[in-house]
Design a protein around this motif. Structure first.
Motif, PDB file in Angstrom:
ATOM      1  N   LEU A   1       0.805  -1.228   0.000  1.00  0.00           N
ATOM      2  CA  LEU A   1       0.000   0.000   0.000  1.00  0.00           C
ATOM      3  C   LEU A   1       0.837   1.277   0.000  1.00  0.00           C
ATOM      4  CD1 LEU A   1      -3.022  -0.962   2.276  1.00  0.00           C
ATOM      5  CD2 LEU A   1      -3.125  -0.163  -0.099  1.00  0.00           C
ATOM      6  N   PRO A   2       1.908   1.379   0.806  1.00  0.00           N
ATOM      7  CA  PRO A   2       2.701   2.625   0.766  1.00  0.00           C
ATOM      8  C   PRO A   2       3.242   2.928  -0.646  1.00  0.00           C
ATOM      9  CG  PRO A   2       3.268   1.332   2.697  1.00  0.00           C
ATOM     10  CD  PRO A   2       2.392   0.464   1.857  1.00  0.00           C
ATOM     11  N   LEU A   3       3.738   1.903  -1.336  1.00  0.00           N
ATOM     12  CA  LEU A   3       4.242   2.121  -2.690  1.00  0.00           C
ATOM     13  C   LEU A   3       3.108   2.539  -3.624  1.00  0.00           C
ATOM     14  CD1 LEU A   3       6.435   2.001  -4.851  1.00  0.00           C
ATOM     15  CD2 LEU A   3       6.024  -0.465  -5.042  1.00  0.00           C
ATOM     16  N   ALA A   4       1.944   1.907  -3.477  1.00  0.00           N
ATOM     17  CA  ALA A   4       0.803   2.259  -4.320  1.00  0.00           C
ATOM     18  C   ALA A   4       0.422   3.726  -4.125  1.00  0.00           C
ATOM     19  CB  ALA A   4      -0.384   1.355  -3.999  1.00  0.00           C
ATOM     20  N   ARG A   5       0.449   4.203  -2.883  1.00  0.00           N
ATOM     21  CA  ARG A   5       0.075   5.603  -2.620  1.00  0.00           C
ATOM     22  C   ARG A   5       1.106   6.575  -3.187  1.00  0.00           C
ATOM     23  NH1 ARG A   5      -1.378   3.418   3.243  1.00  0.00           N
ATOM     24  NH2 ARG A   5      -3.599   2.900   2.888  1.00  0.00           N
ATOM     25  N   VAL A   6       2.374   6.215  -3.090  1.00  0.00           N
ATOM     26  CA  VAL A   6       3.422   7.067  -3.680  1.00  0.00           C
ATOM     27  C   VAL A   6       3.204   7.199  -5.186  1.00  0.00           C
ATOM     28  CG1 VAL A   6       5.882   7.196  -4.225  1.00  0.00           C
ATOM     29  CG2 VAL A   6       5.148   6.642  -1.908  1.00  0.00           C
ATOM     30  N   LEU A   7       2.910   6.084  -5.829  1.00  0.00           N
ATOM     31  CA  LEU A   7       2.725   6.117  -7.281  1.00  0.00           C
ATOM     32  C   LEU A   7       1.427   6.812  -7.668  1.00  0.00           C
ATOM     33  CD1 LEU A   7       4.063   2.560  -8.186  1.00  0.00           C
ATOM     34  CD2 LEU A   7       5.162   4.765  -8.634  1.00  0.00           C
ATOM     35  N   ASP A   8       0.375   6.627  -6.888  1.00  0.00           N
ATOM     36  CA  ASP A   8      -0.867   7.351  -7.161  1.00  0.00           C
ATOM     37  C   ASP A   8      -0.651   8.859  -7.064  1.00  0.00           C
ATOM     38  OD1 ASP A   8      -2.631   5.320  -7.815  1.00  0.00           O
ATOM     39  OD2 ASP A   8      -3.238   4.955  -5.732  1.00  0.00           O
ATOM     40  N   ALA A   9       0.178   9.279  -6.120  1.00  0.00           N
ATOM     41  CA  ALA A   9       0.484  10.710  -6.005  1.00  0.00           C
ATOM     42  C   ALA A   9       1.178  11.219  -7.261  1.00  0.00           C
ATOM     43  CB  ALA A   9       1.357  10.949  -4.774  1.00  0.00           C
ATOM     44  N   HIS A  10       1.984  10.359  -7.870  1.00  0.00           N
ATOM     45  CA  HIS A  10       2.675  10.761  -9.102  1.00  0.00           C
ATOM     46  C   HIS A  10       1.717  10.791 -10.291  1.00  0.00           C
ATOM     47  CE1 HIS A  10       5.789  10.973 -12.211  1.00  0.00           C
ATOM     48  NE2 HIS A  10       5.103  10.030 -12.844  1.00  0.00           N
ATOM     49  N   TYR A  11       0.925   9.744 -10.441  1.00  0.00           N
ATOM     50  CA  TYR A  11       0.078   9.635 -11.630  1.00  0.00           C
ATOM     51  C   TYR A  11      -1.259  10.355 -11.481  1.00  0.00           C
ATOM     52  CZ  TYR A  11       3.296   6.088 -13.422  1.00  0.00           C
ATOM     53  OH  TYR A  11       4.403   5.442 -13.899  1.00  0.00           O
TER      54      TYR A  11
END
Length: 990
Positions: free
Chosen positions: A340-350
């Motif tokens: 989940l932490p990685l998913a949130r970081v990437l969602d912030a980017h995209y």
């Protein structure tokens, strides 16, 4: 008596300027000067007053002794403050304007120390404002580089006009150019360098001017020319490094700076080492970041090691792939939740929450069923999966409701594009644009492999806007790569470069290392196809320095070898191939071409046999598309015909038949057809079969059988063929294989004996292959002749006369083009005449009016801009979106129902693109669109004379004269008054 109070440091500025401080006091003041704005301003005023008052002698300056800039010893400076050595840029920049105005008249000494009287050397600021090195000896000494960071204006130095006047009085054009260049006046510098006597130093400085204008290719051509003859020219080496860096080719730029450092020039060597090290650090960071991301992704998928958040932000494309790989490999819901932490970081980017929702969804699935599937996926990733069980695994995935695994399993096991429908179904079920976009890319690749380039192009162009909207730069870069590859195959090189550059920019921003390498290959091939060999060598060289993959290194070496063949350097071509690694196939199709040509240019025992064996292996590899198979047949025939003519001709005929079957929609197959005709024509010429050669020219272009007054010309590599039929049908010709350079003089191609035989002809129809087609001067001006374009002649569908005249065009102000003379009507005006003028003369309006025109005159500026069009273009008034160029590609797509005679009264309108498989130019495009004749010149033409001359030619045509005869008669009248007139360059295309 008490000791005097120490002077306030702010009051020392006058003493410092006059050199009255002790060395220790001067050092202290210099340190203070770097932080005191008031002292900097005071010193500026003092030095300017000293210069104006003629009191330069009050400053401590010693004569500067300069050796020749290309000798080992470097110039020394009398005044170089300690802060310039310590790197305190603030003080250097504060003083630059003042010190640049101070000129010391010094003695220029030759290398042996003998004074050369009458020369001034510019004593400029302690720091230089220009990164480039100048070759003129009076300004070639090393100074540290330093500029302001405001970016308000181009860097410049204050070189007084009095100094420029002295240089002009002395006739020193190179020095004069240097002074203007330092002042930021690059147009004036370019003018003086053009007039200066040619030399390596002048060419290096011409490259500097081009560099300052952003004309990187021109700069690279000039510098490569200098270094070819003078490999250790210091300024050219340095400036080439700058050009390579500006092109984004950091590995080659670092190597070039290393070469400068190797010359060991004081100052320059140290700066070169620093620059090379900085470039390599930047490369190492990029490559290291990408490598780290790949390792982190594998660790995340195999053992759940968290993916560093900073790394995910740096390489978001690879990180997104890694997230999905970890989702598929996760053995439990807890392992999924850890993502989940990685998913949130990437969602912030995209943007959005797509990935967080996907992770949460997977975490809620039944892992009693999903866990075993994940374990088998891990086996696929690790390479331990038994491929024989793939079909069963796929069926299980589909039946279990976990079809998302197919999005990884099918690509990893090489099942795309064969199982693309299953991949597409899984992508739609998942609903993430990351995969639905990849469906479009994979489908386009499949269409490309089948030879459906138009379908692949249309699909990708539809998908790209959605890709950009999704901010999926990684996917967009992949699509841009495929588009660049498609356009390169189609020889649509402007579009190929546009998409490859766009993809490369995306790959650099996303730090995708392998994507960058792939796109550099495309750019190298684009440059090679348009004969921009300096640029091609640079792109391919950078690609080779970055990419260690066998196939990529092989293709780079084959590309470099192909350029050596074009330059007629067969031994160097063999050397390039010897550096190519052995991969799964012995060569790719480009390497096969090189091998075939070497079997003729530099034959060695076993060449042809090795080529045929390699082609069989290449065919069995499954790598060849349909058009490439036709090309492979041509390559085999190209080589075999030299030793076994009958077998070689049969193979070439087979390639032609295959090209005809696949048609021009498959550009690779169409190239195989064109190249095969070329080989057959040259074979006929070698046998002095002039009739056979002419018949092949006519057959290829679809013209009727030659009867009389026909000329065919082919120039390819070392061979030249001329075949002709005279006015009585008599045959004559010339063939030789003595050329040792790709350059040739078109005016000397046709032997005088052939010219003499054609002189009685009322009109000579010329079939010219693509290196010659469109060039002026092939035949003498007293002959009426025209180039045959190969376009099919159709009866006009418009009967009533409808002249179209374009004149007084409002060209874009940004181009700074001079306004042309107003067009003046002569004779009786036609009531149906259409005039396009001013801001109404836009490309779209002209294209619309061309449809029904029976006669067209275009009086406008012509440009050659390879960023817009492969051939020359016409400058029209800008559209609302700013588009102003009318290109050959746009003209070709029109239908000229009136079959008009077209006059292109623009500079370089007949300029032909450097293709080897087809003639391509504005006149050819007009002919293919339906014009019955086109008149144009490949050179610049004078505005005042163009209109009247073309109008007189048109009057003859209106009176019933054929276009070639009308041009010949008016040309001879004009040449009678002025034998060197530009009118001899006007060419007719029919």
């Amino acid at each position: 008596m008490s000791a005097p109070e120490p002077m306030d440091i702010h009051d020392q500025v006058h003493a410092f300027a006059d050199g009255e401080l002790s060395p220790e006091e001067a050092d202290v003041f210099r340190a203070h000067l770097g932080t005191c704005a008031q002292c900097q301003e005071d010193l500026n005023d003092i030095l300017q007053l000293q210069a104006l008052g003629g009191r330069l002698g009050e400053m401590e300056a010693q004569p500067v002794r300069l050796t020749h800039p290309h000798q080992d010893a470097a110039p020394s400076r009398a005044f170089r403050p300690a802060w310039s050595r310590r790197g305190n840029r603030v003080a250097a920049l504060a003083l630059a304007g003042s010190l640049a105005a101070v000129l010391a008249v010094v003695v220029l000494r030759s290398p042996d120390g003998v004074p050369q009287e009458g020369h001034d050397v510019m004593a400029l600021a302690p720091t230089r404002s220009m990164e480039a090195r100048l070759s003129w000896s009076g300004a070639s000494a090393h100074r540290p580089y330093g500029v302001l960071r405001s970016g308000d204006e181009r860097p410049r130095e204050l070189v007084p006009l009095q100094q420029l006047a002295k240089l002009e009085e002395a006739g020193d054009l190179h020095g004069l150019a240097t002074g203007h260049l330092l002042r930021g006046e690059r147009d004036q510098a370019a003018e003086y360098l053009q007039r200066a006597p040619a030399s390596p130093d002048v060419d290096s400085d011409r490259a500097v001017v081009a560099l300052t204008k952003g004309e990187l290719e021109e700069a690279l051509i000039l510098l490569d020319g200098v270094l070819e003859k003078h490999p250790q020219h210091p300024e050219a080496l340095w400036n080439r490094a700058l050009v390579l860096r500006e092109l984004g080719l950091d590995a080659l730029a670092a190597d070039a700076f290393d070469a400068v450092a190797g010359l060991r020039e004081p100052g320059w060597a140290e700066e070169a080492k620093e620059r090379a090290a900085a470039l390599r650090r930047r490369l190492e960071v990029q490559r290291g970041t990408w490598d780290e991301a790949q390792k982190a992704g594998k660790a995340l998928a195999t053992d759940g090691t968290p993916f560093p958040e900073g790394l995910a932000r740096a390489v978001p494309g690879s990180a997104r792939n890694s997230l999905y790989s970890a989702l598929w490999a996760a053995p439990s819901a807890d392992a999924v939740k850890a993502l989940l932490p990685l998913a949130r970081v990437l969602d912030a980017h995209y943007g959005g929450d797509t990935l967080e929702r996907r992770v949460s969804h997977v975490a809620g699935l039944d892992f009693k069923r999903r866990g075993p599937l994940a374990e088998r996926y891990r086996q696929v990733v690790l390479g331990t999966f038994d491929a024989s069980g793939l079909d069963a695994y796929v069926r299980e995935l589909e039946a279990s409701g976990n079809s998302d695994f197919l999005l990884a399993v099918l690509p990893l096991t090489g099942q795309l594009p064969a199982r693309l429908p299953e991949y597409e179904k899984a992508a739609k079920a998942l609903g993430d644009p990351w995969f639905t976009l990849n469906v479009e890319r994979e489908a386009a690749r499949a269409e490309f492999a089948r030879g459906d380039l138009a379908g692949a192009e249309a699909r990708l162009l539809r998908a790209l806007p959605a890709c950009r909207a999704a901010k999926a730069d990684y996917r967009c870069g992949q699509m841009e790569y495929v588009l660049g590859h498609i356009y390169t195959e189609e020889h649509r090189l402007v579009e190929a470069r546009e998409h490859a550059v766009a993809g490369l920019q995306l790959a650099r921003q996303a730090q995708e290392w392998t994507q960058q390498s792939d796109l550099l290959m495309v750019l190298g091939n684009v440059a090679r196809y348009r004969n921009a060999f300096a640029l091609a060598r640079a792109y391919l060289g950078e690609q080779a320095a970055r990419d260690g993959r066998c196939a990529a290194r092989r293709q780079v070496q084959e590309g470099l070898a192909a350029m050596q063949v074009f330059a007629l350097h067969p031994k160097q071509a063999r050397e390039e191939l010897e550096h190519a690694p052995a991969c799964d196939v012995p060569f790719f199709i480009n390497g096969a071409f090189v091998q075939a040509d070497l079997s003729r240019l530099d034959p060695r025992p076993g060449d042809v046999e090795a080529l045929r064996d390699g082609l069989r292996k290449l065919e069995s590899s499954g790598l060849l598309r349909p058009g490439e198979r036709a090309l492979a047949t041509h390559v085999e025939g190209r080589a075999v015909i030299e030793k076994n003519p009958e077998e070689g001709r049969a193979l070439l005929r087979k390639a032609i038949a295959e090209g005809n079957r696949l048609g021009s929609e498959d550009p690779v197959a169409w190239k195989a057809r064109a190249y095969s005709y070329s080989s057959l024509i040259l074979d006929a010429g070698k046998a002095q079969d002039w009739a056979g050669a002419l018949a092949l020219f006519a057959e290829e272009s679809g013209a009727g059988a030659p009867e009389r007054c026909e000329l065919g010309v082919e120039v390819h590599d070392e061979r030249t063929l001329v075949a002709a039929k005279g006015p009585g049908g008599e045959l004559l010709g010339h063939f030789d294989s003595s050329r040792r350079s790709p350059d040739f003089d078109v005016t000397k191609l046709v032997p005088q004996s052939v010219v003499a035989a054609l002189k009685p002809c009322e009109h000579v129809r010329v079939f010219a292959r693509y290196a010659v087609h469109g060039q002026a001067g092939l035949l003498p001006p007293e002959l009426a002749w025209s180039y045959h374009t190969g376009a099919k002649r159709t009866a006009p569908a418009v009967t009533a006369a409808r002249p179209l005249v374009v004149h007084d065009v409002d060209a874009p102000a940004s181009l700074n083009l001079p306004r042309l003379r107003s067009w003046e009507l002569s004779g009786t005006a036609s009531p149906r005449r259409v005039e396009l003028t001013g801001s109404a003369a836009t490309p779209s309006r002209l294209l619309a009016e061309l449809a029904d025109a029976t006669e067209v005159e275009i009086h406008a500026h012509g440009l050659v801009n390879l960023g817009v069009s492969d051939a020359s273009l016409l400058v029209m008034a800008p559209e609302a979106d700013g588009r102003y160029a009318l290109t050959a590609g746009e003209v070709r797509r029109q239908k000229l129902k009136g079959a008009p005679v077209v006059v292109l009264g623009a500079c370089q309108a007949a300029r032909t693109a450097p293709y080897l498989h087809a003639p391509w130019s504005l006149p050819v495009a007009f002919a293919e669109a339906g014009a019955r004749a086109v008149l144009a010149s490949p050179i610049d033409i004078p505005d005042a004379e163009a209109g009247p001359f073309f109008e007189r030619v048109m009057e003859r045509i209106r009176a019933g004269a054929p276009a070639a005869s009308a041009l010949r008669d008016e040309r001879m009248r004009a040449l009678g008054a002025r034998p060197d007139s530009w009118v001899k360059t006007v060419v007719v295309f029919e």
